[in-house]
Design a protein around this motif. Structure first.
Motif, mmCIF file in Angstrom:
data_model
loop_
_atom_site.group_PDB
_atom_site.id
_atom_site.type_symbol
_atom_site.label_atom_id
_atom_site.label_comp_id
_atom_site.label_asym_id
_atom_site.label_seq_id
_atom_site.Cartn_x
_atom_site.Cartn_y
_atom_site.Cartn_z
ATOM 1 N N GLU A 99 0.460 8.701 -2.305
ATOM 2 C CA GLU A 99 -0.459 9.578 -3.067
ATOM 3 C C GLU A 99 -1.422 10.331 -1.984
ATOM 4 N N ALA A 100 -1.974 9.313 -1.082
ATOM 5 C CA ALA A 100 -2.784 10.127 -0.135
ATOM 6 C C ALA A 100 -2.383 11.196 0.563
ATOM 7 N N PHE A 101 -0.922 10.912 0.953
ATOM 8 C CA PHE A 101 -0.122 11.947 1.845
ATOM 9 C C PHE A 101 0.092 13.341 1.167
ATOM 10 N N SER A 102 0.114 13.191 0.013
ATOM 11 C CA SER A 102 0.126 14.372 -1.019
ATOM 12 C C SER A 102 -0.867 15.200 -0.695
ATOM 13 N N LEU A 117 -5.585 8.751 5.602
ATOM 14 C CA LEU A 117 -4.276 8.082 6.087
ATOM 15 C C LEU A 117 -4.600 6.912 7.145
ATOM 16 N N HIS A 118 -5.484 6.993 7.968
ATOM 17 C CA HIS A 118 -5.346 5.975 9.063
ATOM 18 C C HIS A 118 -5.438 4.612 8.492
ATOM 19 N N HIS A 119 -6.356 4.416 7.536
ATOM 20 C CA HIS A 119 -6.229 2.994 7.014
ATOM 21 C C HIS A 119 -5.063 2.272 6.300
ATOM 22 N N PHE A 120 -4.028 3.022 6.490
ATOM 23 C CA PHE A 120 -2.770 2.475 5.886
ATOM 24 C C PHE A 120 -2.023 1.968 6.848
ATOM 25 N N GLN A 154 0.952 -1.238 -0.122
ATOM 26 C CA GLN A 154 -0.143 -0.118 -0.047
ATOM 27 C C GLN A 154 0.766 1.297 -0.169
ATOM 28 N N GLU A 155 2.054 1.258 -0.040
ATOM 29 C CA GLU A 155 3.076 2.183 -0.010
ATOM 30 C C GLU A 155 2.866 3.321 -1.187
#
Length: 96
Positions: A20-23, A79-82, A14-15
């Protein structure tokens, strides 16, 4: 200045989705009262592990202001689901 340190263990595979989500998520945190700066680093030896370093003006800007905000709910949704396990977050202050 307070330094927030979070070790983020992302579910393997999932990296790229996390990056992408962090961006998107960085736009959320960067608008918060007391936010100074952040860095996201990726571990060389374990590419599923990241470290997030966030500088805040004071501790309560993070622990009460950000975590108690509607923006935090957006951050959490992005983010938390990662994470597995969920990260421990600690705060540091300068000694010199």
């Amino acid at each position: 200045m307070i330094l927030e340190v979070a070790i983020l263990n992302v579910i393997p595979g999932q990296e790229d989705a996390f990056i992408e989500a962090f961006s998107k998520a960085k736009g959320v945190i960067s608008k918060m009262k007391g936010y100074i700066s952040h860095q996201l680093k990726r571990c060389i030896e374990n590419t599923s592990q990241f470290v997030l370093l966030v500088e805040w003006e004071k501790l309560t800007d993070h622990t009460e202001g950000f975590r108690g905000s509607k923006e935090y709910e957006e951050w959490k949704g992005l983010l938390h689901h990662f994470y597995d396990p969920f990260p421990t977050v600690e705060h540091y202050t300068d000694i010199e």
